[in-house]
Design a protein around this motif. Structure first.
Motif, PDB file in Angstrom:
ATOM      1  N   ARG A 102       0.661  -0.707   0.050  1.00 13.07           N
ATOM      2  CA  ARG A 102       0.360  -0.011  -0.114  1.00 13.07           C
ATOM      3  C   ARG A 102       1.049   1.268  -0.278  1.00 13.07           C
ATOM      4  NH1 ARG A 102      -5.131   0.325   0.207  1.00 13.07           N
ATOM      5  NH2 ARG A 102      -6.296  -2.584   0.569  1.00 13.07           N
ATOM      6  N   CYS A 103       0.730   2.115  -1.105  1.00 11.04           N
ATOM      7  CA  CYS A 103       1.180   3.131  -0.829  1.00 11.04           C
ATOM      8  C   CYS A 103       1.046   4.003   0.077  1.00 11.04           C
ATOM      9  CB  CYS A 103       0.525   3.945  -1.745  1.00 11.04           C
ATOM     10  SG  CYS A 103       1.975   5.984  -2.052  1.00 11.04           S
ATOM     11  N   PHE A 104       1.961   4.543   1.088  1.00  9.64           N
ATOM     12  CA  PHE A 104       1.584   5.567   3.019  1.00  9.64           C
ATOM     13  C   PHE A 104       0.634   6.703   2.675  1.00  9.64           C
ATOM     14  CE2 PHE A 104       5.838   6.735   1.005  1.00  9.64           C
ATOM     15  CZ  PHE A 104       5.818   8.165   1.000  1.00  9.64           C
ATOM     16  N   SER A 105       0.866   7.259   1.074  1.00 15.41           N
ATOM     17  CA  SER A 105      -0.153   9.132   0.817  1.00 15.41           C
ATOM     18  C   SER A 105      -0.889   8.393   0.315  1.00 15.41           C
ATOM     19  CB  SER A 105       1.244   9.331   0.178  1.00 15.41           C
ATOM     20  OG  SER A 105       0.666  10.033   0.164  1.00 15.41           O
ATOM     21  N   CYS A 106      -1.301   7.963  -0.496  1.00 13.43           N
ATOM     22  CA  CYS A 106      -2.589   7.977  -1.444  1.00 13.43           C
ATOM     23  C   CYS A 106      -3.287   6.626  -1.374  1.00 13.43           C
ATOM     24  CB  CYS A 106      -3.178   7.700  -2.996  1.00 13.43           C
ATOM     25  SG  CYS A 106      -1.739   6.025  -3.607  1.00 13.43           S
ATOM     26  N   GLY A 107      -2.856   5.513  -0.517  1.00 15.93           N
ATOM     27  CA  GLY A 107      -3.521   4.091  -0.350  1.00 15.93           C
ATOM     28  C   GLY A 107      -4.220   3.335  -1.060  1.00 15.93           C
TER      29      GLY A 107
ATOM     30  N   GLY B  89       6.268   1.719  -5.855  1.00 14.12           N
ATOM     31  CA  GLY B  89       5.295   0.570  -7.046  1.00 14.12           C
ATOM     32  C   GLY B  89       4.635   2.514  -7.464  1.00 14.12           C
ATOM     33  N   CYS B  90       3.970   3.003  -6.920  1.00 12.53           N
ATOM     34  CA  CYS B  90       3.095   4.263  -6.914  1.00 12.53           C
ATOM     35  C   CYS B  90       3.706   4.567  -7.764  1.00 12.53           C
ATOM     36  CB  CYS B  90       2.753   4.648  -5.595  1.00 12.53           C
ATOM     37  SG  CYS B  90       1.723   5.977  -5.871  1.00 12.53           S
ATOM     38  N   TRP B  91       5.047   5.284  -7.362  1.00 10.31           N
ATOM     39  CA  TRP B  91       5.581   6.707  -8.328  1.00 10.31           C
ATOM     40  C   TRP B  91       5.424   5.845 -10.248  1.00 10.31           C
ATOM     41  CZ3 TRP B  91       6.059  11.320  -9.155  1.00 10.31           C
ATOM     42  CH2 TRP B  91       7.178  11.940 -10.441  1.00 10.31           C
TER      43      TRP B  91
ATOM     44  N   GLN C 250      -2.573  14.374  -3.743  1.00  4.15           N
ATOM     45  CA  GLN C 250      -2.878  12.976  -2.894  1.00  4.15           C
ATOM     46  C   GLN C 250      -1.933  12.224  -2.369  1.00  4.15           C
ATOM     47  OE1 GLN C 250      -4.433   9.974  -5.252  1.00  4.15           O
ATOM     48  NE2 GLN C 250      -5.699   9.371  -4.037  1.00  4.15           N
ATOM     49  N   HIS C 251      -0.304  13.631  -2.877  1.00  5.04           N
ATOM     50  CA  HIS C 251       0.845  13.092  -2.082  1.00  5.04           C
ATOM     51  C   HIS C 251       1.259  14.384  -1.848  1.00  5.04           C
ATOM     52  CE1 HIS C 251      -0.114   9.791  -5.295  1.00  5.04           C
ATOM     53  NE2 HIS C 251       0.741   8.531  -3.897  1.00  5.04           N
ATOM     54  N   PRO C 252       1.018  14.767  -0.963  1.00  2.00           N
ATOM     55  CA  PRO C 252       1.858  16.303  -0.357  1.00  2.00           C
ATOM     56  C   PRO C 252       2.672  15.792   0.326  1.00  2.00           C
ATOM     57  CG  PRO C 252      -0.111  14.759   1.014  1.00  2.00           C
ATOM     58  CD  PRO C 252      -0.194  13.923  -0.201  1.00  2.00           C
TER      59      PRO C 252
ATOM     60  N   GLU D 214      -3.073   0.063  -3.894  1.00  2.00           N
ATOM     61  CA  GLU D 214      -2.192  -0.833  -3.493  1.00  2.00           C
ATOM     62  C   GLU D 214      -1.226  -1.072  -4.654  1.00  2.00           C
ATOM     63  OE1 GLU D 214      -2.807  -3.316  -0.511  1.00  2.00           O
ATOM     64  OE2 GLU D 214      -1.319  -3.714  -2.351  1.00  2.00           O
ATOM     65  N   PHE D 215       0.002  -1.413  -4.233  1.00  2.00           N
ATOM     66  CA  PHE D 215       0.990  -1.164  -6.024  1.00  2.00           C
ATOM     67  C   PHE D 215       2.033  -2.116  -5.780  1.00  2.00           C
ATOM     68  CE2 PHE D 215      -1.275   3.405  -5.097  1.00  2.00           C
ATOM     69  CZ  PHE D 215      -0.940   3.234  -6.599  1.00  2.00           C
ATOM     70  N   PRO D 216       2.788  -2.633  -7.204  1.00  2.00           N
ATOM     71  CA  PRO D 216       3.504  -3.868  -7.034  1.00  2.00           C
ATOM     72  C   PRO D 216       4.596  -3.528  -5.610  1.00  2.00           C
ATOM     73  CG  PRO D 216       3.658  -2.423  -9.111  1.00  2.00           C
ATOM     74  CD  PRO D 216       2.597  -1.983  -8.613  1.00  2.00           C
TER      75      PRO D 216
ATOM     76  N   ALA E  60       5.978  12.646  -2.131  1.00  2.00           N
ATOM     77  CA  ALA E  60       6.545  11.527  -1.667  1.00  2.00           C
ATOM     78  C   ALA E  60       5.410  10.460  -1.511  1.00  2.00           C
ATOM     79  CB  ALA E  60       6.316  11.976   0.434  1.00  2.00           C
ATOM     80  N   SER E  61       5.918   9.091  -2.283  1.00  2.24           N
ATOM     81  CA  SER E  61       5.001   8.110  -2.295  1.00  2.24           C
ATOM     82  C   SER E  61       5.651   6.782  -2.041  1.00  2.24           C
ATOM     83  CB  SER E  61       4.416   8.127  -4.263  1.00  2.24           C
ATOM     84  OG  SER E  61       5.192   7.971  -4.362  1.00  2.24           O
ATOM     85  N   SER E  62       5.242   5.812  -2.436  1.00  6.19           N
ATOM     86  CA  SER E  62       5.554   4.257  -2.100  1.00  6.19           C
ATOM     87  C   SER E  62       6.760   4.451  -3.625  1.00  6.19           C
ATOM     88  CB  SER E  62       5.208   3.254  -1.929  1.00  6.19           C
ATOM     89  OG  SER E  62       4.007   3.299  -3.437  1.00  6.19           O
TER      90      SER E  62
ATOM     91  N   ALA F 217      -4.284  15.809  -9.284  1.00  3.40           N
ATOM     92  CA  ALA F 217      -4.965  14.658  -8.828  1.00  3.40           C
ATOM     93  C   ALA F 217      -3.584  14.159  -7.801  1.00  3.40           C
ATOM     94  CB  ALA F 217      -5.751  14.034  -9.307  1.00  3.40           C
ATOM     95  N   TYR F 218      -2.674  13.482  -8.399  1.00  2.00           N
ATOM     96  CA  TYR F 218      -1.603  12.914  -8.287  1.00  2.00           C
ATOM     97  C   TYR F 218      -0.864  13.986  -7.015  1.00  2.00           C
ATOM     98  CZ  TYR F 218       2.230   9.897  -7.233  1.00  2.00           C
ATOM     99  OH  TYR F 218       3.045   8.346  -7.316  1.00  2.00           O
ATOM    100  N   ALA F 219      -0.085  14.808  -7.537  1.00  2.00           N
ATOM    101  CA  ALA F 219       0.299  16.450  -6.557  1.00  2.00           C
ATOM    102  C   ALA F 219       0.001  16.292  -5.081  1.00  2.00           C
ATOM    103  CB  ALA F 219       0.807  16.876  -7.445  1.00  2.00           C
TER     104      ALA F 219
HETATM  105 ZN   LIG Z   1       0.682   6.752  -3.786  1.00  3.93          ZN
END
Ligand SMILES: [Zn+2]
Length: 175
Positions: free
Chosen positions: A5-10, A29-31, A61-63, A12-14, A25-27, A57-59
């Motif tokens: 799980r990406c800690f920022s957007c929540g 996999g999310c990036w 969601q990853h503040p 599920e990513f590789p 900031a993201s995991s 939206a991405y920006a």
């Molecule tokens: Zn994310």
């Protein structure tokens, strides 16, 4: 493939190692999935009208954290989301809007991110199979983020570049 799980957007990513953005900031996999979504959007001109919504939206969601670059990035992307969603900003004017918003970025302050950043993530965009579906999910994603930040809407509206608002308003009246 194992996911996490990406800690920022929540979303599920590789579960992979890899680069991440310096302040969105993201995991990893999310990036990486976001990179795939952008590549798809650059590959076909029919994505032009929603491409900036994906970026915004991405920006937001990853503040990231309270450093100056994060504050300014979140500020300009929230301003553009507001212009798109509340003032009907056209995609071809998106860059000008960003430049206009950026002029005031030194006065932006840290906005405490909402506890929930919505239930749609870039993982949902990546899963879509057609252009129309992709565009529809991006629109819903952008709207869910704008709604998620609602406690700061008044502050964000106070940062809107006056010129952009005036030209959007005059277009609304003409249209
Ligand atoms: Zn994310």
């Amino acid at each position: 493939m194992k996911t996490c799980r990406c800690f920022s957007c929540g979303g599920e990513f590789p579960d992979i190692d890899g680069p991440v953005h310096p302040y969105m900031a993201s995991s990893p996999g999310c990036w990486s999935v976001y990179g795939e979504v952008l590549a798809r959007e650059y590959s076909d001109v029919s994505f032009f009208e929603i491409h900036r919504l994906s970026v915004d939206a991405y920006a937001v969601q990853h503040p990231g954290s309270t450093d100056r670059q994060s504050i300014q990035s979140v500020g300009v992307h929230l301003i553009r989301l507001c212009l798109f969603l509340e003032y009907g900003l056209a995609a071809e004017n998106a860059n000008n809007a960003m430049l206009a918003a950026g002029k005031y970025k030194h006065s932006f302050v840290w906005l405490e991110p909402p506890a929930s950043l919505g239930r749609i993530t870039v993982a949902d965009v990546a899963k879509t199979k057609t252009v129309e579906e992709h565009k529809a999910v991006v629109r819903a994603w952008a709207q869910s983020l704008w709604d998620a930040w609602s406690m700061h809407h008044d502050t964000i509206r106070s940062w809107l570049p006056a010129q952009q608002v005036a030209s959007a308003d005059s277009k609304k009246q003409r249209g």
